[in-house]
Design an enzyme around this catalytic site. Sequence first.
Site, mmCIF file in Angstrom:
data_model
loop_
_atom_site.group_PDB
_atom_site.id
_atom_site.type_symbol
_atom_site.label_atom_id
_atom_site.label_comp_id
_atom_site.label_asym_id
_atom_site.label_seq_id
_atom_site.Cartn_x
_atom_site.Cartn_y
_atom_site.Cartn_z
ATOM 1 N N GLU A 534 -25.580 -55.571 -5.962
ATOM 2 C CA GLU A 534 -25.734 -56.692 -6.891
ATOM 3 C C GLU A 534 -26.742 -56.348 -7.990
ATOM 4 O O GLU A 534 -27.868 -55.937 -7.708
ATOM 5 C CB GLU A 534 -26.182 -57.928 -6.116
ATOM 6 C CG GLU A 534 -25.123 -58.384 -5.131
ATOM 7 C CD GLU A 534 -25.645 -59.345 -4.088
ATOM 8 O OE1 GLU A 534 -24.874 -60.218 -3.671
ATOM 9 O OE2 GLU A 534 -26.804 -59.215 -3.679
ATOM 10 N N ARG A 613 -37.213 -62.422 2.903
ATOM 11 C CA ARG A 613 -36.906 -63.007 1.599
ATOM 12 C C ARG A 613 -37.830 -64.201 1.371
ATOM 13 O O ARG A 613 -37.470 -65.350 1.631
ATOM 14 C CB ARG A 613 -35.432 -63.399 1.510
ATOM 15 C CG ARG A 613 -34.507 -62.197 1.533
ATOM 16 C CD ARG A 613 -33.048 -62.578 1.390
ATOM 17 N NE ARG A 613 -32.210 -61.382 1.366
ATOM 18 C CZ ARG A 613 -30.882 -61.404 1.244
ATOM 19 N NH1 ARG A 613 -30.249 -62.568 1.161
ATOM 20 N NH2 ARG A 613 -30.202 -60.271 1.227
#
Length: 682
Positions: A534, A613
Site C-alpha cells: 500500500e 498500530r
Amino acid sequence: MRLPLNNLTVLSLLCALGMSMTGALGTESFEQAKHGKFTTLSTKYGPLSCQDGVAEIGGGGKSGNSSLRMLGGQDTELKLDLKDTPSRDVLLSAWAERWTGQAPFEFSIIAVGPKGEKKIYDGKEIKTGGFNTKIETRVPAGTRSLIFKLTSPENKGMKLDDLFIVPSIPMKVKPQVEMASSTYPVIVRIPGNPVLSVNVQTEGCLNPQFLTAVNLDFTGTTKLSDIESVTVLRGGEKPHIVDGPAAFPKDPAQVLGTVKLSGSSKPQISVKGKLELDPGDNYLWTCVTMKEGASLDGRVVVRPASVMAGNKLLKVANASPVKQRIGVAVVKPGDFNSKFYRIPGLARTKKGTLLAVYDIRYDHSGDLPANIDVGVSRSSDGGRTWSDVKIAIDDSKIAPSLGATKGVGDPAILVDEKTGRIWVAAIWSHRHSIWGSKSGDNSPEVCGQLVLAYSDDDGRTWSKPINITEQTKDKNWRILFNGPGNGISMKDGTLVFAAQYWDGQGVPWSTIVYSKDQGKTWHCGTGVNEQTTEAQVIELKDGSIMINARCNWGGSRVVGVTKDMGKTWEKHPTNRTPQLKESVCQGSIYAVDSVPGAGRVVLFSNPNTTSGRSHMTLKASTDDAASWPEDKWLLYDVRNSWGYSCLAPVDKNHIGVLYESKGSLNFLKIPYKDVLNAGSAR
C-alpha cells in the site's frame, strides 16, 4: 470463588518479571516478558515449570499486548513452587479468555499445602473471546505450590492476563492520587471519550472502601456547552475505545456517575456516586460525550481537582489541565446498517467540499472477499458535519451479467484539478479470493479487477463502474490494484494513483497507475521495490513523482522517485529512514503549496511505531520531503487502532486527517502551525 487460567498466566508472567508476592499490589500485564514457549520461568515467587510446548507468552492481552497462554491437545499442567509460603490467606485475581467453544474443556487451580491438595478454582464457566471472565479466589495460608490444570482440544487453550495478588487485611486508601493522560481526541458521535485518569490505590481487601466523588475543573474549555455529559468510570491502565457496536458504558457496575451539562453549567463539575474500590489500582477515567455539531476548532480542557474516597478528600498529585482536540466520527458501526468501516480516503473538491471514501464492511471487519461496497460521505462545512453514507461503487453493478460477486473495496480518491471530475479507484473481487488471483489471464474469473468510478457533481452521484484491468495489468502478474487513500492530479494534468501488483511468484511491488488524457485511458508503471504494497504518491517541485510505500520487511518506509512515469525508479535519500518508521501498515503522504508562513509543506501520517498500530502521528517536511525533523512530529492519537489514515487540505490554514479507530473513521482538523511548531509545544 473462581480463578481462571488467566490468573496463572498473569502470575507466571508476574513471576518472570521478578515481582514479589508481597509487592504485587497492582495489575501485572506482562508487557516486558519474552514471547515464546517455555519450560521454566525463574521468579521471585519461585520456579514455574511445565512440560515442553504446553505454555507460552504470546500477544493479545486484557490491557496490553501480551498474555500467558496454556495450550491444549493434552492434559496441560503448570506448577508454581512458591518461594515464600504465605502466612495468611492471599487474594488472587486475573482475567481469563478461552479460545475454544469446543469440548472437552476443563480448567482448575490446585493449592498444595501441609494438608495436601485443595481445589481453589474451577474454570468451567470461563468465556470465549475478549478476556470477559474475571477470576477471583483465595490462596490458603501455608500454600507451597499452585498447580494449574487445563484440558482442551488441540490447537486451542486459554489466555491469562492482568494478575493481581493482595493480602487479606483491612483495606486502606493510599493518600496519594496520581493523574495520567496522553493524546486522546474527543470524537463527536462517539460516546464516552476518555480524556484522563486518576489512580486511587488501596492496600488490603477486607472491609472495602468506596469512591464517592471525582471533582473536575473544565476551565479553559473552548465551549463548555458543546459537551453533552461527563462520566467517571473504572477501567484499565490504558484508555478504552468505544466505537464498536458495544454500548457505553459496557459495564454499568463500573460507573461512578454521569453529569449532564446544560447551557448554564459551570466549569467546576462534581461526578458523584458510590463505587466499591478494588484492592490495588483503581483507574478512574473521566469520559466526555460531545453534542453533535460541536466545533472542531475548540479544545476540551479538564483538570482533576480532588477525589473523595474512603470518607477522605484526596488531592491529585501534580494535577495539571489536559487539552484534547475535538474530532468527529464520519462513519461508525451501525451507520447504514454496517457493522464496521475501514480504509479511509480523503479529498477536497474544487468547490471546497470534503469527500471521504471508505469500505462499508457490512458483516464483519475482514478484508475481501466479503460483503463490501465503497461508500462516500460529504462535508460542506470543513469537516464539522458529514452527510449520510452513500454508495460510490456497488459491486453488484460492475458486471451484472456475471452474477453474484464478492465485494469491492480498498478505495482511493483523486480530484482532477483541470476538469473538477472526481475519481475513485477500488479492487473488485468476483467469485474468488483476490488473494488467490492467478497469472496468465486478466478476466474476473481468474484475478481481482481494478475498477474506477467518477463524479461530475461534487460527489453527489457516481458513474457506472469502469473496469481498467485489461488496460493496465500485465497478464504475467497475478493481480494489480490501487493503493488506498488518495491520488494526485499533476501540474501537467496527469492523473496518478499509487498501486501494487503481484508478480508471477506472488511477490508484491508498489507502482503507479496513471492517465494522460483525463481518464480516457490508463497505464501502469514498473515496481519500485519488492515486498512493497500500500502506497501513496506526491509530485515533487521538479515534476517527478515520489512514492511512499508500506514495506513487508517492517521497520521503515520504502521511498522512491520516478521521472518517467514509473518506467524506472531511483531510491530517495529517505528510503528506509528511521524518520519514517512503520510497523507494516498503510500511511498517507500529501504535498501542500502556499501554507501561510511556510510555503510548500509535505505532510505524512501513519502509526509512528515499529510494533503494533498506535501513536498516530502527523509529520511535516519543509524541504520537499528530503527530511522529516522530529520537532515537526505531532502525535494526534496515541491509542491502539487499525492504523490507516488519509490526508487532505481543509482550507488554507488546516490539514484534515481521516483515520481508523476500531470500526469507526475519525476526522480531525489540524492547523498547519501545530505540526510545524510541534517541537516547541512539547
